[in-house]
Design a protein around this motif. Sequence first.
Motif, PDB file in Angstrom:
ATOM      1  N   ALA A  36       4.109 -11.161  21.122  1.00  7.93           N
ATOM      2  CA  ALA A  36       3.974 -11.862  19.866  1.00  7.93           C
ATOM      3  C   ALA A  36       4.401 -10.961  18.705  1.00  7.93           C
ATOM      4  N   LEU A  40       7.537 -12.743  16.733  1.00  8.76           N
ATOM      5  CA  LEU A  40       7.365 -12.914  15.069  1.00  8.76           C
ATOM      6  C   LEU A  40       8.383 -12.157  14.382  1.00  8.76           C
ATOM      7  N   TYR A  44      11.031 -13.984  12.035  1.00 10.45           N
ATOM      8  CA  TYR A  44      11.361 -13.434  10.577  1.00 10.45           C
ATOM      9  C   TYR A  44      12.774 -13.136  10.491  1.00 10.45           C
ATOM     10  N   VAL A  69       5.578 -15.369   7.389  1.00 12.99           N
ATOM     11  CA  VAL A  69       5.578 -15.092   8.802  1.00 12.99           C
ATOM     12  C   VAL A  69       5.005 -13.699   8.967  1.00 12.99           C
ATOM     13  N   ALA A  73       1.673 -12.378  10.881  1.00 13.04           N
ATOM     14  CA  ALA A  73       1.462 -11.179  11.844  1.00 13.04           C
ATOM     15  C   ALA A  73       0.466 -10.256  11.497  1.00 13.04           C
ATOM     16  N   VAL A  85       6.915  -5.948  12.700  1.00 16.72           N
ATOM     17  CA  VAL A  85       7.601  -7.325  12.569  1.00 16.72           C
ATOM     18  C   VAL A  85       8.673  -7.266  11.537  1.00 16.72           C
ATOM     19  N   TRP A 199      -1.117 -20.884  15.681  1.00 17.86           N
ATOM     20  CA  TRP A 199      -0.696 -19.804  17.015  1.00 17.86           C
ATOM     21  C   TRP A 199      -1.553 -19.735  17.823  1.00 17.86           C
TER      22      TRP A 199
END
Length: 466
Positions: A36, A40, A44, A69, A73, A85, A199
């Motif tokens: 993940a 992400l 981004y 985004v 996260a 992220v 998600w």
Amino acid sequence: MTAIPKAANAFIAGAVVSAAVCVAPAVTAPGAGWTAVALLAGLYAACEMPARFRPGNSVPIGAGSFFPVLLAAAFLLPAPAAALVPVPGALLGPAGRPSPGARRAWHAAQLALSTWAAAQAYRLTGGERSLTAPDFPHVLVPALAGALAFWLVLGALDGGIRTTAEHLPPRRAGRALLPASPAPYCVHGLAGLMMAVLWRSSYGAVSALVVLLPMYVSSWMFAQYHRERAAHQATIRALVQAVDIKDRYTRGHSERVGRASVLIARELRMADERLELLRFAGILHDVGKLGVPTRVLRKEGPLTPDERRMIELHPEYGHEIVRSIGFLGEARAAILHHHERLDGSGYPYGLAGDRIPEFARVVAVADAFDAMTSTRSYRRARPVAAALEELERCAGTQFDPRMVTALARALEREGWETAVTSDEAAPANPAAPADSASHEGPAGPAVSPVPAREEGPRAPRRVRTG
């Protein structure tokens, strides 16, 4: 290009170290969710890079077009993992000068710390339980808490770097540390919550991309606005440069009148959207001088009555020049009427009292103040205190008392830096008093050190402007 100040470099280093401490637990944490994180982070970076760094354009970081985004996260991942992220997109993206490396590091640390704070606030308010078993509208509370934490940390860090980089005085530094309105970040928080819910839903992570469509549209619209605003600024700069080239006696005067006008407007608590227009009005108030013969503007001796009448036409010339520039709005009326007097004896139309537009009354005070406090080749400046005293003496007849009082209060708080506005650094005769300028005409003794080139024959006892 000057280097980044040492204090700013120290602040950046502190932010980078703090960010490293925040993300360090993700390296050993068993539930970091690296898949993940990678998805992400890549999303981004892919979304933000085109929006911020289009070739030939500069869209500021404050746009925050794809902050949802980062907030998604923060809602989906543990805080240390969420803080990772924004890092790839920030480190790989172009950066300004000087010190592009330091700027990239600062950008990455700022966003990492803000995302980490959002994730912590989200979990402290029970967000993790709400996401696994959505309970509307209670799920909004942790989402908004995360968005507000993101806003506070991002704004405080931004204020801190501005304070250290620009050496702001204590009062201005305190205001710089206060972030702007949280409303856009709350919207970003809701969009991030939508992404996080999709998600985790049966539709899978791909469905979360649907939320990004309106974000991309808003990013495109912001970029269009930014380009349009840059074009406006370029137009105004070109006009001001033309005036400065033509009238060497008032070089730099327009920019300072714009700054003083904004000080007055802020003291009067005018709406933010009007502040920019008022700044434009102050900057362009003398643009009509482009229509006045250069020989008159640069004449070294006293002006004849005909030459004075030529100069008194510059507000009308200015209005004609800018009347088709739609974005100036109220500023156009200020350009036309900034030489009107409260008692009705001004020009070009002899308006009195409240019939004079508010912007024009502000610019009139700012114009006279800067003219009196600027040193030019033919006379010295007055001290700020003396200039304010003269404005107060003429309040109620020439100037609006509200504007004079607002300027005095603003200057007490902000201060003012006087300037030399001619090609020479000081008057030719240093011993001469400020009011004995060689430009004085037959109107009689000057009330202020401003040359008689803009003095009309109707009122010799006025504060003359530059």
